[in-house]
Write an enzyme that holds these catalytic residues in place. Structure first.
Site, PDB file in Angstrom:
ATOM      1  N   LYS A   1       0.811  -1.223   0.000  1.00 37.97           N
ATOM      2  CA  LYS A   1       0.000   0.000   0.000  1.00 37.97           C
ATOM      3  C   LYS A   1       0.842   1.270   0.000  1.00 37.97           C
ATOM      4  O   LYS A   1       2.042   1.249   0.257  1.00 37.97           O
ATOM      5  CB  LYS A   1      -0.984  -0.030   1.176  1.00 37.97           C
TER       6      LYS A   1
ATOM      7  N   ARG B   1      -3.605  -9.750   5.523  1.00 40.42           N
ATOM      8  CA  ARG B   1      -4.083  -9.928   4.146  1.00 40.42           C
ATOM      9  C   ARG B   1      -2.969  -9.463   3.213  1.00 40.42           C
ATOM     10  O   ARG B   1      -2.633  -8.284   3.204  1.00 40.42           O
ATOM     11  CB  ARG B   1      -5.351  -9.089   3.957  1.00 40.42           C
TER      12      ARG B   1
END
Ligand code: HH2
Length: 266
Positions: A205, A239
């Protein structure tokens, strides 16, 4: 939890697994790498992503779920969706869990989860992927995320979903600046204090790019560091796109967490 995005436009792997053969092959790799869960999604939630109609999302995910089930896929599958219709179709095609980045803001999805009796991930976000980055205004991001997740837990319970079937996720990068995402990782224990297992999704991210100056394709080392921090600070599930590497990082962090016992008397 391994990530399988069946989308043309996901921020890190968009378009790679649109073909069902490629998707099934990728799912097998993630299981071989040691994933305990597979998260399958048919809609990107990256900042600014346009919404996908339910019929299109179903068209992307259901054939792959059916093929995984027919092939005896060994890992439980969660469906990453915010739409009741998609969740219903995915659960009928073999998914065993729902991952909702809107924490059941749609009562129709809550009803589907309650009826199916499956576990659900309640993730924190404000607004929608279209406008969420304009809503990253908090006085104390950790306290506000914790309080909003507590409300999501109440919403789930009111809809008939047992608390024991819920997981909580602070939503790294969803209506969060990079600094706010880092603060959530640093103070993750305050989220875990709500008493439910915490899931964290730091993989590749932009907060990693913000700190290290790396592009998406070069963020594995940063992802592994974030995984280790998350597990050390109480995450139960991470995740990730890169399961084998993340598994190793998570196991070391868990071993360190275990080793941190207070000294005995004397
Ligand atoms: N992050 C993404 C998608 N779904 N679900 C949970 N519970 N937590 C997360 O942090 C999370 C999530 C975004 O990552 P990705 O699936 O790789 O990208 P895209 O949304 O562009 O498909």
């Amino acid at each position: 939890m391994g990530v399988l995005n069946l989308t043309p436009d996901s921020f890190s792997d968009g378009g790679r697994f649109l073909d069902p053969d490629a998707a099934v092959a990728r799912a097998r790799v993630l299981a071989d790498e040691g994933a305990d869960l597979l998260d399958v999604g048919g809609e990107s939630t990256r900042p600014g992503a346009p919404p996908v109609p339910a019929a299109e999302e179903i068209r992307r995910v259901v054939p792959v779920l059916e093929r995984l089930r027919a092939g005896g896929y060994p890992v439980p599958i969660s469906i990453d969706t915010s739409k009741a219709e998609v969740a219903r179709a995915a659960l009928a095609a073999g998914a065993a869990m729902v991952n909702d980045v809107t924490a059941l803001s749609d009562p129709a999805l809550a009803e589907v989860v309650a009826e199916a009796g499956v576990p659900v991930v309640l993730m924190h976000m404000r607004g929608t992927p279209r406008d969420m980055q304009d809503r990253a205004a908090y006085r104390d991001v950790v306290r506000e995320v914790r309080d909003e997740l507590a409300l999501a837990l109440e919403r789930a319970e009111r809809a008939g979903i047992a608390r024991a079937r819920t997981l909580l996720d602070p939503g790294i990068g969803f209506a969060k600046t990079a600094t706010q995402s880092l603060e959530l990782l640093a103070r993750l224990r305050e989220i875990a204090a709500l008493g439910r297992p915490v899931l964290v999704g730091p993989s590749r991210k932009s907060f990693i790019g913000h700190v290290t100056g790396t592009l998406v394709a070069d963020r594995l080392p940063g992802t592994l560091a974030a995984v280790a921090v998350a597990v050390l600070n109480g995450a139960a599930v991470v995740r990730v796109h890169d399961v084998a590497a993340a598994r190793q990082a998570a196991r070391i962090a868990a071993a360190v967490r275990e080793a941190d016992r207070p000294p005995g008397p004397g």
